[in-house]
Design a protein around this motif. Structure first.
Motif, PDB file in Angstrom:
ATOM      1  N   GLY A  77      52.361  29.935  33.101  1.00  0.00           N
ATOM      2  CA  GLY A  77      51.440  29.051  33.815  1.00  0.00           C
ATOM      3  C   GLY A  77      51.289  29.342  35.296  1.00  0.00           C
ATOM      4  O   GLY A  77      50.401  28.783  35.938  1.00  0.00           O
ATOM      5  N   GLU A  78      52.127  30.210  35.866  1.00  0.00           N
ATOM      6  CA  GLU A  78      52.005  30.555  37.280  1.00  0.00           C
ATOM      7  C   GLU A  78      51.019  31.704  37.464  1.00  0.00           C
ATOM      8  O   GLU A  78      50.774  32.484  36.547  1.00  0.00           O
ATOM      9  N   SER A  79      50.474  31.809  38.677  1.00  0.00           N
ATOM     10  CA  SER A  79      49.608  32.922  39.031  1.00  0.00           C
ATOM     11  C   SER A  79      49.919  33.346  40.456  1.00  0.00           C
ATOM     12  O   SER A  79      50.434  32.543  41.257  1.00  0.00           O
ATOM     13  N   PRO A  80      49.627  34.589  40.831  1.00  0.00           N
ATOM     14  CA  PRO A  80      49.844  34.992  42.221  1.00  0.00           C
ATOM     15  C   PRO A  80      49.113  34.092  43.206  1.00  0.00           C
ATOM     16  O   PRO A  80      49.692  33.667  44.209  1.00  0.00           O
ATOM     17  N   GLN A  81      47.846  33.810  42.930  1.00  0.00           N
ATOM     18  CA  GLN A  81      47.083  32.975  43.857  1.00  0.00           C
ATOM     19  C   GLN A  81      47.688  31.583  43.963  1.00  0.00           C
ATOM     20  O   GLN A  81      47.798  31.019  45.053  1.00  0.00           O
ATOM     21  N   GLY A  82      48.106  31.014  42.833  1.00  0.00           N
ATOM     22  CA  GLY A  82      48.699  29.680  42.869  1.00  0.00           C
ATOM     23  C   GLY A  82      49.975  29.647  43.686  1.00  0.00           C
ATOM     24  O   GLY A  82      50.203  28.702  44.468  1.00  0.00           O
ATOM     25  N   LEU A  83      50.819  30.665  43.559  1.00  0.00           N
ATOM     26  CA  LEU A  83      52.065  30.702  44.325  1.00  0.00           C
ATOM     27  C   LEU A  83      51.792  30.927  45.805  1.00  0.00           C
ATOM     28  O   LEU A  83      52.466  30.341  46.662  1.00  0.00           O
ATOM     29  N   ILE A  84      50.823  31.775  46.113  1.00  0.00           N
ATOM     30  CA  ILE A  84      50.471  32.022  47.508  1.00  0.00           C
ATOM     31  C   ILE A  84      49.970  30.739  48.174  1.00  0.00           C
ATOM     32  O   ILE A  84      50.364  30.393  49.294  1.00  0.00           O
ATOM     33  N   VAL A  85      49.097  30.028  47.474  1.00  0.00           N
ATOM     34  CA  VAL A  85      48.572  28.771  48.017  1.00  0.00           C
ATOM     35  C   VAL A  85      49.693  27.748  48.200  1.00  0.00           C
ATOM     36  O   VAL A  85      49.740  27.024  49.197  1.00  0.00           O
ATOM     37  N   ASP A  86      50.617  27.712  47.246  1.00  0.00           N
ATOM     38  CA  ASP A  86      51.725  26.763  47.344  1.00  0.00           C
ATOM     39  C   ASP A  86      52.608  27.063  48.548  1.00  0.00           C
ATOM     40  O   ASP A  86      53.025  26.141  49.263  1.00  0.00           O
TER      41      ASP A  86
ATOM     42  N   ARG B 125      43.223  52.317  44.308  1.00  0.00           N
ATOM     43  CA  ARG B 125      41.971  52.083  43.601  1.00  0.00           C
ATOM     44  C   ARG B 125      41.580  50.609  43.698  1.00  0.00           C
ATOM     45  O   ARG B 125      42.446  49.749  43.869  1.00  0.00           O
ATOM     46  N   PRO B 126      40.303  50.298  43.571  1.00  0.00           N
ATOM     47  CA  PRO B 126      39.894  48.883  43.563  1.00  0.00           C
ATOM     48  C   PRO B 126      40.327  48.204  42.277  1.00  0.00           C
ATOM     49  O   PRO B 126      40.550  48.854  41.255  1.00  0.00           O
ATOM     50  N   GLU B 127      40.456  46.894  42.350  1.00  0.00           N
ATOM     51  CA  GLU B 127      40.853  46.095  41.191  1.00  0.00           C
ATOM     52  C   GLU B 127      39.908  44.906  41.050  1.00  0.00           C
ATOM     53  O   GLU B 127      39.303  44.458  42.030  1.00  0.00           O
ATOM     54  N   PRO B 128      39.803  44.355  39.855  1.00  0.00           N
ATOM     55  CA  PRO B 128      39.011  43.123  39.704  1.00  0.00           C
ATOM     56  C   PRO B 128      39.730  41.965  40.384  1.00  0.00           C
ATOM     57  O   PRO B 128      40.972  41.927  40.407  1.00  0.00           O
ATOM     58  N   PRO B 129      38.998  41.025  40.951  1.00  0.00           N
ATOM     59  CA  PRO B 129      39.647  39.893  41.625  1.00  0.00           C
ATOM     60  C   PRO B 129      40.493  39.037  40.699  1.00  0.00           C
ATOM     61  O   PRO B 129      41.320  38.250  41.153  1.00  0.00           O
ATOM     62  N   SER B 130      40.319  39.213  39.397  1.00  0.00           N
ATOM     63  CA  SER B 130      41.097  38.434  38.433  1.00  0.00           C
ATOM     64  C   SER B 130      42.595  38.712  38.512  1.00  0.00           C
ATOM     65  O   SER B 130      43.388  37.948  37.960  1.00  0.00           O
ATOM     66  N   ILE B 131      43.002  39.787  39.213  1.00  0.00           N
ATOM     67  CA  ILE B 131      44.439  40.068  39.342  1.00  0.00           C
ATOM     68  C   ILE B 131      45.159  38.905  40.018  1.00  0.00           C
ATOM     69  O   ILE B 131      46.342  38.668  39.765  1.00  0.00           O
ATOM     70  N   PHE B 132      44.456  38.181  40.876  1.00  0.00           N
ATOM     71  CA  PHE B 132      45.096  37.080  41.601  1.00  0.00           C
ATOM     72  C   PHE B 132      45.274  35.845  40.719  1.00  0.00           C
ATOM     73  O   PHE B 132      46.048  34.956  41.057  1.00  0.00           O
ATOM     74  N   ALA B 133      44.555  35.801  39.597  1.00  0.00           N
ATOM     75  CA  ALA B 133      44.624  34.635  38.711  1.00  0.00           C
ATOM     76  C   ALA B 133      45.405  34.921  37.436  1.00  0.00           C
ATOM     77  O   ALA B 133      45.471  34.057  36.554  1.00  0.00           O
ATOM     78  N   ALA B 134      46.025  36.106  37.330  1.00  0.00           N
ATOM     79  CA  ALA B 134      46.776  36.458  36.117  1.00  0.00           C
ATOM     80  C   ALA B 134      47.864  35.423  35.855  1.00  0.00           C
ATOM     81  O   ALA B 134      48.674  35.118  36.736  1.00  0.00           O
ATOM     82  N   THR B 135      47.873  34.883  34.642  1.00  0.00           N
ATOM     83  CA  THR B 135      48.787  33.784  34.299  1.00  0.00           C
ATOM     84  C   THR B 135      49.497  34.095  32.991  1.00  0.00           C
ATOM     85  O   THR B 135      48.876  34.068  31.917  1.00  0.00           O
TER      86      THR B 135
END
Length: 224
Positions: free
Chosen positions: A91-100, A150-160
């Motif tokens: 249930g965690e994601s990189p973006q969620g932890l960064i925001v927290d 290389r570029p990545e899709p922005p979805s990497i930050f929401a990987a859960t």
């Protein structure tokens, strides 16, 4: 038989780990580095899980940075070694932890500068990458590593993750004492989730700046 499977991080690719793999090969270890670039977490999980399942004996999973998210979902490994990696719970994601972290500390939790390209993918700013990922690497190594990004899709930050296999697998965390890519609060939390941990006075990419030492650590974890 594959002794070691390396999960590279976001924006990176297998070639970043070629020198490390060559050193491990000389030590008698077979190494596989699947290309996870652009894959969703379910797809990267399936790729690595299939490699573990087909191995004659359970391999060591070595995961750098964002590659830790994938590695942490894979079952059946002999053990896991996180190199400044993300160790996420269900249930965690990189973006969620960064925001927290930002909410709790008032400090920005994402120090690496990114820009969007015409296809909507995110790219690392080269100079930000040099300072944030390769500050303790020699100039030639850092320059080559930046060229390989290389570029990545922005979805990497929401990987859960939907499962946390690291909970049932022996694991070791190598924390980078001078990490500029993951804030200290998260480094400490990830290290605490592993069976054992240690800290080296390196930047985020010790597999480049201290390749021989990382190879020796991998050898010890693999039992060589």
């Amino acid at each position: 038989m594959t002794d070691v499977i390396v999960c590279h991080g976001a924006w990176h690719q297998p070639e970043h780990f070629r020198a490390l793999a060559d050193r491990l090969n000389r030590d008698g270890l077979s190494v596989a580095i699947p290309d996870l670039g652009g894959l969703s977490l379910p797809d990267s999980h399936d790729l690595v899980q299939s490699m573990v399942d087909s191995s004659v004996r359970p391999p060591l999973l070595v995961a750098h940075s964002n590659g830790g998210i994938t590695a942490g979902t894979v079952r059946g490994a002999a053990s896991m070694l996180f190199l400044a990696g993300w160790v996420l719970d269900v249930g965690e994601s990189p973006q969620g932890l960064i925001v927290d972290v930002q909410r709790r500390t008032g400090r920005a939790g994402a120090p690496l500068a990114v820009t969007a390209d015409a296809d909507g993918r995110v790219r690392l700013d080269p100079e930000a990458a040099r300072a944030g990922l390769y500050a303790d690497c020699d100039e030639a190594t850092a320059t080559r590593a930046i060229e390989l990004l290389r570029p990545e899709p922005p979805s990497i930050f929401a990987a859960t993750p939907e499962q946390a296999a690291w909970r049932d697998t022996p694991s070791h965390y190598l924390a980078a004492g001078h990490d500029q890519a993951i804030v200290p609060e998260l480094v400490a939390a990830f290290a605490a989730r592993c069976s054992t941990a240690e800290t080296w006075p390196t930047g985020h990419s010790a597999y480049l700046s201290r390749a021989d030492d990382v190879a020796e650590l991998i050898g010890r974890r693999r039992g060589v």
